[in-house]
Structures are given as structure tokens and as C-alpha cells.
Design a protein around this motif. Structure first.
Motif: not given
Length: 153
Positions: A12-13, A15-21, A59, A63, A67
Motif C-alpha cells: 500500500c505504501k 502505491i501511495v507514497w512512491e507512485n508505484f503501479s 491517501r 493529502d 503533500a
């Protein structure tokens, strides 16, 4: 809600923090060995309610706290355009390239809403037609007009 495992949390991290697919994050965390397995595994993981809930939570947290605000982003872009920093975040004190400056200006324009034209010309010659008309360019076709301009008119 089901408790997240360490691997679920890392997934999960990423995906959200590092913008991995999801597929890339799954491949890193569980190392399935091939693309097809990573794709299927990521799709399965993304449907799990506890994964969906954790992604929403991360997310929202991002936000709220981590961010950059729009103002912070615009300040950074302004520094980039002025040459105070390069895209390397100032580590090498290199001047930004023209491409970096133009990209920063474009992004700032989009953020500030400066992309809309200030006026719309609904009649008369276009700016290009007017400029070429003043220059007296012979036989130039601009904006669908095929009218020739001569010096003795």
C-alpha cells in the motif's frame, strides 16, 4: 477490518507514497517471478477490502500532512524558473535547462489557471495575418486565406 500484514502495508505504501503501479508494487513485495503472476496478484490484492481501506487512509493522510500545498509548489516552480535551483533540487547548483524552465512555467500556468485566453477575437484579421500583412510577405497562406499581398496595393 482485517489486520494488514507487513507485506500488505509495504504494498500500500509503495502505491501511495512512491507512485508505484499496483503490478510493480506487487512484483517488488511478493516477487512472483513473471509479469502475468504480478498482474494477477496485484489485481487480486486491489480488490481486498482491507487493502482498499488502507489505500484510502494513506491517501487522506498524504493529502493532509505530507503533500505540498499549491502555494509551495508554485514557489518551487518560481525558484526553478529563476535559476535558483535545478531539477536536481539544488544539489549541484546547475542552472535549469530551457526545457525545465518551460515545463515549470507550463505547470505553474495550469495551477494558476492562466491558460485561458484573456480575450477572444471574433472578427477581423488574426494576429498572424496582421503581422504578415505589415511585413508585406508575398503570397503567404495564413489561416486558410490565400489572398496575395502586393506592394502596390
Amino acid at each position: 477490518m482485517k489486520k494488514l500484514s507487513e507485506k500488505d502495508d509495504e504494498f500500500c505504501k509503495m502505491i501511495v507514497w512512491e507512485n508505484f503501479s499496483p503490478k510493480a508494487a506487487y512484483a517488488v513485495v511478493w516477487n512472483p517471478g513473471d509479469d502475468a503472476s504480478a498482474s494477477v496478484g496485484a489485481s487480486r490484492k486491489m480488490r481486498e477490502p482491507h487493502i482498499q481501506e488502507e489505500l484510502r487512509r494513506l491517501r487522506a493522510e498524504l493529502d493532509e500532512a505530507d503533500a505540498m500545498s499549491a502555494k509551495e509548489k508554485r514557489r518551487y516552480l518560481a525558484k526553478l524558473v529563476r535559476g535558483e535551483i535545478g531539477v536536481d533540487l539544488g544539489l549541484f547548483e546547475s542552472a535549469p535547462t530551457v526545457q525545465e524552465v518551460m515545463t515549470a512555467i507550463k505547470i505553474d500556468n495550469e495551477m494558476a489557471g492562466h491558460n485561458a485566453p484573456s480575450e477572444v477575437n471574433v472578427g477581423g484579421p488574426s494576429l498572424v495575418d496582421a503581422i504578415f500583412g505589415l511585413l508585406g510577405d508575398q503570397g503567404l497562406k495564413v489561416g486558410g486565406s490565400s489572398e496575395k499581398v502586393t506592394d502596390d496595393e
